[in-house]
Scaffold this motif. Structure first.
Motif, PDB file in Angstrom:
ATOM      1  N   ARG A   1       0.491  -1.066  -0.437  1.00 55.95           N
ATOM      2  CA  ARG A   1       0.177   0.168   0.170  1.00 55.95           C
ATOM      3  C   ARG A   1       0.808   1.296  -0.053  1.00 55.95           C
ATOM      4  O   ARG A   1       2.188   1.232   0.105  1.00 55.95           O
ATOM      5  CB  ARG A   1      -0.883  -0.275   1.271  1.00 55.95           C
ATOM      6  N   ALA A   2       0.526   2.114   0.060  1.00 57.43           N
ATOM      7  CA  ALA A   2       1.051   3.751  -0.341  1.00 57.43           C
ATOM      8  C   ALA A   2       0.386   4.985   0.059  1.00 57.43           C
ATOM      9  O   ALA A   2      -0.818   5.060  -0.191  1.00 57.43           O
ATOM     10  CB  ALA A   2       0.572   3.727  -2.352  1.00 57.43           C
TER      11      ALA A   2
ATOM     12  N   LEU B   1       0.523   9.018   0.064  1.00 59.48           N
ATOM     13  CA  LEU B   1       1.419  10.273  -0.895  1.00 59.48           C
ATOM     14  C   LEU B   1       1.056  11.315   0.385  1.00 59.48           C
ATOM     15  O   LEU B   1       0.329  11.411   1.027  1.00 59.48           O
ATOM     16  CB  LEU B   1       0.619  10.758  -1.954  1.00 59.48           C
TER      17      LEU B   1
ATOM     18  N   LEU C   1       1.220   3.677 -10.054  1.00 57.50           N
ATOM     19  CA  LEU C   1       1.276   2.540  -8.200  1.00 57.50           C
ATOM     20  C   LEU C   1       0.386   1.747  -8.688  1.00 57.50           C
ATOM     21  O   LEU C   1       0.539   0.637  -8.388  1.00 57.50           O
ATOM     22  CB  LEU C   1       1.213   3.797  -7.374  1.00 57.50           C
TER      23      LEU C   1
ATOM     24  N   VAL D   1      -0.154  -1.261  -6.729  1.00 59.02           N
ATOM     25  CA  VAL D   1      -0.614  -1.209  -5.269  1.00 59.02           C
ATOM     26  C   VAL D   1      -2.088  -1.314  -4.891  1.00 59.02           C
ATOM     27  O   VAL D   1      -2.716  -0.411  -5.415  1.00 59.02           O
ATOM     28  CB  VAL D   1       0.260   0.329  -4.822  1.00 59.02           C
TER      29      VAL D   1
ATOM     30  N   VAL E   1      -4.400   3.342  -1.548  1.00 60.71           N
ATOM     31  CA  VAL E   1      -3.639   4.389  -1.771  1.00 60.71           C
ATOM     32  C   VAL E   1      -3.963   5.690  -1.392  1.00 60.71           C
ATOM     33  O   VAL E   1      -5.256   5.576  -1.387  1.00 60.71           O
ATOM     34  CB  VAL E   1      -3.066   5.174  -3.318  1.00 60.71           C
TER      35      VAL E   1
ATOM     36  N   VAL F   1       4.419  -0.321   3.606  1.00 58.63           N
ATOM     37  CA  VAL F   1       3.900   0.642   3.109  1.00 58.63           C
ATOM     38  C   VAL F   1       5.134   1.260   2.148  1.00 58.63           C
ATOM     39  O   VAL F   1       5.829   1.656   2.667  1.00 58.63           O
ATOM     40  CB  VAL F   1       3.002   1.025   3.986  1.00 58.63           C
ATOM     41  N   LEU F   2       4.572   2.349   1.221  1.00 57.17           N
ATOM     42  CA  LEU F   2       5.330   2.921   0.320  1.00 57.17           C
ATOM     43  C   LEU F   2       5.016   3.908   0.499  1.00 57.17           C
ATOM     44  O   LEU F   2       3.995   4.195   0.640  1.00 57.17           O
ATOM     45  CB  LEU F   2       4.686   2.820  -0.926  1.00 57.17           C
TER      46      LEU F   2
ATOM     47  N   MET G   1       6.015   8.200   0.062  1.00 57.81           N
ATOM     48  CA  MET G   1       6.373   9.236  -0.918  1.00 57.81           C
ATOM     49  C   MET G   1       6.073  10.323  -0.565  1.00 57.81           C
ATOM     50  O   MET G   1       4.556  10.584  -0.362  1.00 57.81           O
ATOM     51  CB  MET G   1       5.844   9.037  -2.025  1.00 57.81           C
TER      52      MET G   1
ATOM     53  N   LEU H   1       8.637  -0.458  -8.765  1.00 57.17           N
ATOM     54  CA  LEU H   1       8.280  -1.490  -7.273  1.00 57.17           C
ATOM     55  C   LEU H   1       9.180  -2.812  -7.381  1.00 57.17           C
ATOM     56  O   LEU H   1       9.127  -3.866  -6.413  1.00 57.17           O
ATOM     57  CB  LEU H   1       6.496  -1.574  -7.552  1.00 57.17           C
TER      58      LEU H   1
ATOM     59  N   ILE I   1      11.354   9.442  -0.658  1.00 61.95           N
ATOM     60  CA  ILE I   1      10.461   8.231  -0.577  1.00 61.95           C
ATOM     61  C   ILE I   1      11.140   6.620   0.361  1.00 61.95           C
ATOM     62  O   ILE I   1      12.604   6.260  -0.054  1.00 61.95           O
ATOM     63  CB  ILE I   1      10.885   7.002  -2.479  1.00 61.95           C
TER      64      ILE I   1
ATOM     65  N   LEU J   1      10.346   2.548   2.235  1.00 57.75           N
ATOM     66  CA  LEU J   1       9.382   1.331   1.696  1.00 57.75           C
ATOM     67  C   LEU J   1       9.743   1.145   3.433  1.00 57.75           C
ATOM     68  O   LEU J   1      10.743   1.180   3.647  1.00 57.75           O
ATOM     69  CB  LEU J   1       9.927   0.459   1.164  1.00 57.75           C
TER      70      LEU J   1
END
Length: 407
Positions: free
Chosen positions: A22-23, A25, A63, A68, A71, A122-123, A125, A135, A161, A163
């Motif tokens: 997951r991400a 932002l 993504l 992903v 987001v 979890v990304l 960013m 990725l 960024i 991870l």
């Protein structure tokens, strides 16, 4: 795709593990002392459109294409005008707004929510710049290093960024409370060699558009491609006589008047207006920008009543709305302005037709008009006078126009 599969070698035996990625932002300037960076007209570049969609939309879509599962975006509502903030909300991403003093705390809560929903990684960013991440390589590196946090570097500096393993909430909390400036434990460093645009200023935003036109990145223009290299969104109006040369983009609800020329990568974002006989070459018009008649806009980014000329590296404010203006973001006010213009235009033309003196002298009879020589033949023209002075001098009444396309 909801999960990603990767190889893990905990005991020397190849195993395939699935990863729920997951991400989160973050739309927030990097530091207070750089508050003017990453913004145009006080609006974060991440919320401004590039080829019809906000930059953050392009990142969310990229993504999701790379697997992903979810987001989340965290932004400061005071960082942009309301109409830009609303337009930037992606339909497939959860959106959280928080004032600046509570921003990082809200980001931490969003991270925790992602882990509680089942994330393995979890990304994190900050947007910020625009990066096209591989990725698969990043996740495989993170698993191979058996690390808690992996920081992405481009060889010179970190790219904001990270991870993070979802089980290491303390690492994420420490990182966010230090505004991405420090980690609790030394992170693994992943060397990033792909496409990266810092999006610091107008030049970077324009470069992103050019790279998309050249297909160097995975960003595609919104709207319909009406002919090769020309994209037009719904509601855009191109009047007869306008020339649009590929590559070019015209956003929703924009109007391109007759005799306008758009060329060499012109990007007209939504709700713009380009008046008669103007030229837009290798330039971007930001949303709601109005360009006056007979102007030549080249190598520039124009918006918020400002013009940034990229080759000369200067930015000027234009106070005359007849040159560069700003349309209202409200449809009712735009319609009211159009009606007011028409209400003043037609009476003026009617009065001019009724009371303006005529400069034509009618002939006594039709045969006389047909047989009479042209008045222009009775006098020496300026061209003849200039030509007698030498062939190496252009006559005063000659106009040299720039050529566009295959003209």
């Amino acid at each position: 795709m909801d999960t990603l599969a990767f190889h893990d070698f905990p005991r020397g035996c190849a195993q395939v593990v699935t990863v729920d990625l997951r991400a989160v932002l973050l739309v927030q300037p990097k530091a207070a002392e750089r508050s003017r960076a990453e913004t145009l007209g006080e609006v974060p570049i991440a919320l401004l459109p590039a080829l019809g969609r906000p930059v953050v939309h392009h990142i969310v879509s990229a993504l999701q294409r790379n697997g992903v599962k979810s987001v989340s975006v965290v932004s400061d509502p005071a960082a942009a005008a309301p109409h830009f903030a609303r337009a930037a909300v992606h339909p497939d991403a959860s959106w959280t707004t928080a004032p600046r003093e509570e921003f990082w705390r809200a980001a931490e809560e969003v991270f925790v929510q992602q882990t509680q929903d089942g994330a393995d990684l979890v990304l994190l960013m900050r947007v910020g710049g625009f990066a096209e991440l591989e990725l698969d390589d990043l996740i495989q590196f993170h698993l191979d290093q058996n690390t808690r946090v992996t920081a992405v570097h481009d060889g010179r500096e970190p790219l904001d960024i990270f991870l993070i393993s979802a089980s290491r909430r303390n690492e994420a909390a420490f990182l966010l409370r230090h505004q991405l400036g420090a980690t609790r434990t030394p992170p693994a460093r992943f060397a990033f060699r792909g496409y990266y645009n810092p999006l610091q200023d107008a030049r970077d935003l324009r470069q992103l558009v050019v790279d998309a036109f050249c297909q160097k990145i995975g960003v595609t223009p919104a709207g319909k491609q009406i002919k090769p290299g020309v994209w037009v969104e719904d509601g855009a109006r191109i009047m007869k006589g306008a020339r649009v040369l590929a590559p070019a983009f015209i956003g929703a609800r924009s109007k391109i008047c007759a005799t306008v020329v758009l060329t060499r990568g012109a990007c007209i974002e939504h709700h713009c207006y380009v008046d008669f006989a103007s030229v837009v070459e290798d330039s971007t018009l930001l949303p709601y920008t109005a360009i006056g008649a007979g102007l030549d806009i080249t190598h520039s980014v124009v918006g918020f009543r400002r013009l940034a000329h990229l080759r000369r590296n200067i930015e000027v404010e234009i106070t005359d709305p007849k040159l560069i203006g700003m349309r209202s973001p409200h449809a009712g006010l735009r319609a009211l302005g159009t009606a007011a213009s028409l209400a003043t235009f037609f009476p003026r033309q009617i009065l001019r037709g009724l009371f303006a003196p005529s400069h034509r002298e009618p002939p006594a009879s039709i045969p006389e008009a047909v047989n009479a020589p042209s008045q222009a033949l009775n006098n020496a023209t300026a061209f003849e006078e200039e030509a007698t002075e030498g062939s190496d001098k252009f006559p005063a009444n000659l106009v040299v126009a720039r050529r566009y396309g295959d003209q």
